[in-house]
Design a protein around this motif. Structure first.
Motif, PDB file in Angstrom:
ATOM      1  N   ARG A 107      -1.492  -7.618 -12.822  1.00 59.09           N
ATOM      2  CA  ARG A 107      -0.455  -7.511 -11.672  1.00 59.09           C
ATOM      3  C   ARG A 107       0.270  -6.055 -12.003  1.00 59.09           C
ATOM      4  O   ARG A 107       0.663  -5.451 -10.911  1.00 59.09           O
ATOM      5  N   LEU A 139      -1.617  -3.784  -9.769  1.00 65.82           N
ATOM      6  CA  LEU A 139      -1.667  -4.244  -8.355  1.00 65.82           C
ATOM      7  C   LEU A 139      -1.233  -2.826  -7.391  1.00 65.82           C
ATOM      8  O   LEU A 139       0.110  -2.414  -7.825  1.00 65.82           O
ATOM      9  N   ARG A 140      -1.999  -2.724  -6.335  1.00 63.93           N
ATOM     10  CA  ARG A 140      -1.389  -1.695  -5.348  1.00 63.93           C
ATOM     11  C   ARG A 140      -1.010  -2.369  -4.308  1.00 63.93           C
ATOM     12  O   ARG A 140      -1.727  -2.845  -3.489  1.00 63.93           O
ATOM     13  N   LEU A 141       0.465  -2.517  -4.271  1.00 63.90           N
ATOM     14  CA  LEU A 141       1.171  -3.446  -3.277  1.00 63.90           C
ATOM     15  C   LEU A 141       0.636  -2.550  -1.763  1.00 63.90           C
ATOM     16  O   LEU A 141       0.479  -3.464  -0.920  1.00 63.90           O
ATOM     17  N   LEU A 145      -2.930  -3.504  -0.752  1.00 66.74           N
ATOM     18  CA  LEU A 145      -2.947  -4.964  -0.511  1.00 66.74           C
ATOM     19  C   LEU A 145      -2.199  -4.977   1.012  1.00 66.74           C
ATOM     20  O   LEU A 145      -2.884  -5.820   1.643  1.00 66.74           O
ATOM     21  N   THR A 146      -1.039  -4.614   1.382  1.00 66.29           N
ATOM     22  CA  THR A 146      -0.381  -4.820   2.350  1.00 66.29           C
ATOM     23  C   THR A 146      -1.193  -4.051   3.640  1.00 66.29           C
ATOM     24  O   THR A 146      -1.292  -5.048   4.675  1.00 66.29           O
ATOM     25  N   THR A 182      -6.376  -5.789  -7.186  1.00 66.57           N
ATOM     26  CA  THR A 182      -5.773  -5.683  -5.572  1.00 66.57           C
ATOM     27  C   THR A 182      -6.908  -6.555  -4.682  1.00 66.57           C
ATOM     28  O   THR A 182      -6.405  -7.003  -3.685  1.00 66.57           O
TER      29      THR A 182
END
Length: 244
Positions: free
Chosen positions: A63, A66-68, A71-72, A161
């Motif tokens: 986590r 993770l590249r938010l 992902l979004t 991701t």
């Protein structure tokens, strides 16, 4: 299911989870055909529930990478893709659709394994996210477009991701199935989901098996393994279409 079928299903889930943890994709490619043979009593709801559990476990393990934002963007693009894919799945002949999509995936993956590369940009990521959403209801294969387009420098970012994206896509597919099903269909889907949740210990075991191995994998190996799995999934899709 019989005790033997449950044991086979658990073993398959352990192996497929380890593959997913190592490369960022591959759970469906390994698990779906083997579960259909070894544990045919598991329905689509069970497979999607397992997919969500596996993807959340892998994404959580890494986590911190993770590249938010990525992902979004990919998840938002997947929504219209899912809508379009659901509509196409209802009108297009499945066999010819699978052959056509699989052939494109094989060609693109093969090219990427040799000389052709896709730059990871917001535009390419959005397109890959939409195509992944489109392929989920049509062929249950959201992985290849993202495998081709999403290759950040850090493979931990790729694994985290991609896994998070597949968790979102599978959750949206479950929601779509629930909305489309009647009362009896919802009851069946609920039973399938409980069966999938019952295999959660196998997911944990697979993640534990993969943990010491993942740290020793080179970035180049992970990237090429992801493309090979993409190519295999395309070939499997072509074979499925030809056989039906």
């Amino acid at each position: 299911m019989t005790p033997l079928a449950w044991a086979l299903a658990a073993l398959i889930v352990v192996i497929a989870t380890a593959v997913q943890a190592g490369t960022g994709l591959g759970f469906g490619i390994v698990a779906v055909p083997l579960l259909a043979i070894g544990a045919p009593g598991l329905g689509i709801g069970a497979v999607l529930t397992l997919t969500v559990l596996v993807m959340v476990a892998v994404a959580w393990a890494e986590r911190h990478w993770l590249r938010l934002g990525d992902l979004t963007l990919a998840s938002a693009a997947a929504v219209p893709g899912l809508v379009a894919g659901t509509a196409l799945a209802g009108v297009l002949p499945p066999a010819s659709t699978h052959v056509a999509i699989g052939a494109v995936v094989v060609a693109a993956s093969g090219a990427a394994l040799t000389t052709w590369t896709v730059r990871t940009t917001p535009a390419s990521l959005a397109i890959a996210g939409a195509l992944g959403g489109l392929l989920t209801p049509v062929a249950a294969l959201p992985g290849p477009p993202m495998a081709l387009a999403y290759r950040p420098d850090d493979v931990r970012t790729m694994r985290a991701t991609l896994s998070a994206y597949f968790a979102v896509a599978s959750t949206l597919s479950l929601a779509s199935l629930s909305l489309a099903a009647g009362d009896s269909g919802v009851a069946t889907l609920g039973r399938d989901m409980l069966a999938g949740a019952g295999l959660a210990p196998a997911v944990i075991a697979g993640a534990a098996v993969a943990a010491p191995v993942v740290r020793s994998l080179s970035p180049e190996f992970v990237r090429r393994a992801a493309l090979v799995l993409s190519l295999v999934s395309g070939a499997a899709l072509v074979a499925r279409g030809v056989a039906t």
